[in-house]
Write a protein that holds these residues in place. Structure first.
Motif, PDB file in Angstrom:
ATOM      1  N   ARG A  13      11.177   7.882  43.963  1.00 49.32           N
ATOM      2  CA  ARG A  13      10.629   8.334  44.559  1.00 49.32           C
ATOM      3  C   ARG A  13       9.252   8.145  44.329  1.00 49.32           C
ATOM      4  O   ARG A  13       8.204   7.703  45.083  1.00 49.32           O
ATOM      5  CB  ARG A  13      10.670   9.269  45.149  1.00 49.32           C
ATOM      6  CG  ARG A  13       9.850  10.151  46.911  1.00 49.32           C
ATOM      7  CD  ARG A  13      10.244  11.510  47.052  1.00 49.32           C
ATOM      8  NE  ARG A  13       9.289  11.627  47.809  1.00 49.32           N
ATOM      9  CZ  ARG A  13       9.507  11.378  49.130  1.00 49.32           C
ATOM     10  NH1 ARG A  13      10.886  11.490  49.210  1.00 49.32           N
ATOM     11  NH2 ARG A  13       9.193  12.131  50.812  1.00 49.32           N
ATOM     12  N   GLU A  59      12.423  14.717  53.751  1.00 48.66           N
ATOM     13  CA  GLU A  59      13.122  15.276  52.395  1.00 48.66           C
ATOM     14  C   GLU A  59      14.145  14.104  52.336  1.00 48.66           C
ATOM     15  O   GLU A  59      15.524  14.825  51.677  1.00 48.66           O
ATOM     16  CB  GLU A  59      14.012  17.228  52.992  1.00 48.66           C
ATOM     17  CG  GLU A  59      12.470  17.506  53.395  1.00 48.66           C
ATOM     18  CD  GLU A  59      13.023  19.131  54.299  1.00 48.66           C
ATOM     19  OE1 GLU A  59      14.241  19.351  53.284  1.00 48.66           O
ATOM     20  OE2 GLU A  59      12.244  19.898  53.875  1.00 48.66           O
ATOM     21  N   HIS A  60      14.321  12.946  51.956  1.00 41.80           N
ATOM     22  CA  HIS A  60      14.710  11.988  51.731  1.00 41.80           C
ATOM     23  C   HIS A  60      14.360  10.726  51.080  1.00 41.80           C
ATOM     24  O   HIS A  60      12.845  10.285  50.834  1.00 41.80           O
ATOM     25  CB  HIS A  60      15.408  11.613  53.066  1.00 41.80           C
ATOM     26  CG  HIS A  60      16.197  10.402  52.445  1.00 41.80           C
ATOM     27  ND1 HIS A  60      17.764  10.534  52.870  1.00 41.80           N
ATOM     28  CD2 HIS A  60      15.915   8.795  52.757  1.00 41.80           C
ATOM     29  CE1 HIS A  60      17.909   9.404  52.285  1.00 41.80           C
ATOM     30  NE2 HIS A  60      17.351   8.420  52.277  1.00 41.80           N
ATOM     31  N   SER A  62      15.431   6.914  49.265  1.00 43.68           N
ATOM     32  CA  SER A  62      16.722   5.828  49.448  1.00 43.68           C
ATOM     33  C   SER A  62      16.509   4.645  48.490  1.00 43.68           C
ATOM     34  O   SER A  62      15.370   4.454  49.696  1.00 43.68           O
ATOM     35  CB  SER A  62      18.382   6.370  49.949  1.00 43.68           C
ATOM     36  OG  SER A  62      17.501   5.737  51.094  1.00 43.68           O
ATOM     37  N   THR A 156      20.719   5.716  57.625  1.00 43.67           N
ATOM     38  CA  THR A 156      20.160   6.614  57.233  1.00 43.67           C
ATOM     39  C   THR A 156      18.653   6.532  58.209  1.00 43.67           C
ATOM     40  O   THR A 156      17.960   8.327  58.356  1.00 43.67           O
ATOM     41  CB  THR A 156      19.324   6.228  55.794  1.00 43.67           C
ATOM     42  OG1 THR A 156      20.785   6.665  54.958  1.00 43.67           O
ATOM     43  CG2 THR A 156      18.143   7.127  55.157  1.00 43.67           C
ATOM     44  N   ASP A 159      19.071   8.486  61.119  1.00 44.09           N
ATOM     45  CA  ASP A 159      18.832  10.461  61.171  1.00 44.09           C
ATOM     46  C   ASP A 159      18.038  11.290  60.448  1.00 44.09           C
ATOM     47  O   ASP A 159      17.524  11.885  61.218  1.00 44.09           O
ATOM     48  CB  ASP A 159      20.178  10.456  59.315  1.00 44.09           C
ATOM     49  CG  ASP A 159      20.500  11.756  59.171  1.00 44.09           C
ATOM     50  OD1 ASP A 159      20.797  13.107  60.590  1.00 44.09           O
ATOM     51  OD2 ASP A 159      19.831  12.501  58.664  1.00 44.09           O
ATOM     52  N   GLN A 160      17.236   9.865  59.715  1.00 36.19           N
ATOM     53  CA  GLN A 160      15.338  10.927  59.177  1.00 36.19           C
ATOM     54  C   GLN A 160      14.679  10.915  61.035  1.00 36.19           C
ATOM     55  O   GLN A 160      14.128  11.275  60.965  1.00 36.19           O
ATOM     56  CB  GLN A 160      15.542   9.955  57.977  1.00 36.19           C
ATOM     57  CG  GLN A 160      16.263   9.894  56.953  1.00 36.19           C
ATOM     58  CD  GLN A 160      15.856  11.366  56.593  1.00 36.19           C
ATOM     59  OE1 GLN A 160      14.674  12.187  56.049  1.00 36.19           O
ATOM     60  NE2 GLN A 160      17.284  11.823  56.038  1.00 36.19           N
TER      61      GLN A 160
END
Length: 175
Positions: A13, A59-60, A62, A156, A159-160
């Protein structure tokens, strides 16, 4: 280079953020890094998954193997230009029979492309983010994810976006 690298990109990140212009970390952002597996952008190839796409959420984080180039060189084929573009959930393959259409990410605003053999062009061209192929990247200008990573990738951002109350996201393409 193999069509699909043996492993997902090992970008953190922090490293991803250091390579991007200012990113609002309170919203969902997706970023593509052209030529991720090459030290020199000139080594970037078409038709293989040698690029990287990351998903950044409040908070993610990937990372996925990707192809952000067309599969072939041919007059008129579009290459999305580096920049900040807007995308939203939608259907890929609208010109195909309904059985071949599927959920992907579609342009939510105009983009700029460079067409092989032509000048840059701005507009809505169907430059989607979608599932690629296992024997090729299946891109006529789109951003594609290998089939084995597609469902994890596709779910993803959905969902985000839901968690953040967003309907669309910025897609940052970096060379």
């Amino acid at each position: 280079m193999l069509l699909i690298p043996d492993q997902r990109p090992r970008i953190s990140r922090e490293v991803a953020l250091s390579r991007l212009p200012a990113v609002n970390l309170t919203v969902v952002t997706v970023a593509g890094f052209r030529g991720y597996y090459h030290d020199d952008r000139a080594d970037n190839e078409r038709g293989i998954y040698d690029d990287c796409i990351v998903i950044l959420g409040p908070e993610h984080f990937s990372a996925y193997n990707a192809n952000v180039d067309p599969s072939v060189f041919r007059p008129g084929i579009a290459t999305l230009q580096p920049g900040k573009w807007r995308y939203k959930p939608g259907i890929h393959g609208l010109s195909k029979p309904a059985s071949q259409q599927y959920q992907a990410y579609v342009q939510a605003a105009e983009v700029v492309v460079q067409r092989d053999g032509s000048e840059p062009d701005r507009g809505y061209f169907g430059i989607n983010i979608h599932r690629g192929g296992s024997s090729g990247t299946s891109s006529l200008g789109c951003q594609t994810i290998p089939p084995a990573q597609w469902e994890a990738f596709r779910s993803t951002p959905n969902d985000q976006l839901r968690r953040a109350g967003q309907r669309a996201f910025d897609y940052l393409l970096i060379s």
